[in-house]
Scaffold this active site. Structure first.
Site, PDB file in Angstrom:
ATOM      1  CB  CYS A  86     -24.911   4.325 -19.778  1.00  0.00           C
ATOM      2  SG  CYS A  86     -25.021   3.792 -18.049  1.00  0.00           S
ATOM      3  CG  HIS A 195     -20.620   6.661 -19.690  1.00  0.00           C
ATOM      4  ND1 HIS A 195     -21.730   7.451 -19.902  1.00  0.00           N
ATOM      5  CD2 HIS A 195     -20.991   5.740 -18.777  1.00  0.00           C
ATOM      6  CE1 HIS A 195     -22.734   7.040 -19.147  1.00  0.00           C
ATOM      7  NE2 HIS A 195     -22.310   5.983 -18.450  1.00  0.00           N
ATOM      8  CD  GLU A 197     -20.805   9.655 -22.471  1.00  0.00           C
ATOM      9  OE1 GLU A 197     -21.596   9.565 -21.516  1.00  0.00           O
ATOM     10  OE2 GLU A 197     -20.394   8.640 -23.097  1.00  0.00           O
TER      11      GLU A 197
END
Length: 223
Positions: A86, A195, A197
């Site tokens: 991002c 994302h 994560e």
């Protein structure tokens, strides 16, 4: 144990999540600060999501000049795996480690949703634990996530197979060719707008589809 540095800039939001993902993948997360002048002997680097320096000027434009980025750029040139997520993707483009740019979403609103992706390139340091064409779901949250580039830049990325992932379904931000992530020519630097994560365990998020980005880096480093 493999050590993966996660850089915190003023305004970073997802550095803690990135460190957790690194730990779940089996590596030791190392906190790095934007003002550091060395990488502390880490084996790979993650630039996390957020709003570095408040996104003043444009996203990633100030972070590109952080002292730590001189070290990241040099290490990437030596082949160190670097992942920008991002805002980290935006910083990689501003640092010229990746081509193109990220601009305001075409619908001019912030988007936050679980997003389907198709993995296109599995020959990078961050995607080799996936299979070509694999479809995954990870969260997406951005206001300036539209990937663009000059026609010759986009043609080169497509011709060289450097598109890492594409959006499935409706395009969430106007990215050209539905591009969600790209890699450099060497395959060690990857920028990804969604994302991974936030999708590393079943308890939180849409599942664990994103963990493969982090386990891929570990496998790349021990191969």
């Amino acid at each position: 144990m493999t050590r993966v540095g996660v850089v915190t800039f003023p305004g970073s939001l997802d550095d803690g999540d990135a460190r957790r993902a690194v730990r779940l993948a089996g590596a030791e997360p190392v906190a790095l600060w934007h003002g550091d002048h060395d990488l502390g002997g880490v084996d790979a680097v993650v630039l996390p999501g957020g709003f570095s320096y408040g996104d003043y000027l444009r996203c990633g434009a100030i972070a590109r000049f952080a002292p730590i980025m001189d070290e990241v750029v040099a290490a990437a040139g030596r082949g160190m795996p670097v992942l920008g997520i991002c805002n980290g993707f935006q910083i990689l483009c501003e640092s010229h480690l990746l081509p193109g740019a990220l601009i305001r979403n075409d619908h001019r609103t912030f988007v936050c949703r679980d997003q389907g992706l198709r993995i296109e390139n599995v020959d990078t340091a961050w995607t080799r634990d996936y299979s070509a064409g694999q479809e995954i779901v990870v969260p997406l949250k951005n206001g300036e996530g539209g990937f663009v580039g000059a026609p010759d830049t986009i043609a080169r990325l497509e011709d060289e197979g450097r598109v890492v992932a594409r959006y499935l379904g409706s395009n969430p931000n106007g990215s050209v060719h539905d591009i969600a992530g790209i890699t450099n020519a060497a395959g060690n630097v990857v920028g990804l707008m969604p994302h991974p994560e936030h999708a590393v365990e079943d308890l939180c998020g849409p599942g664990a589809d994103g963990l493969g980005f982090f386990t891929s880096a570990l496998r790349s480093l021990v191969a």
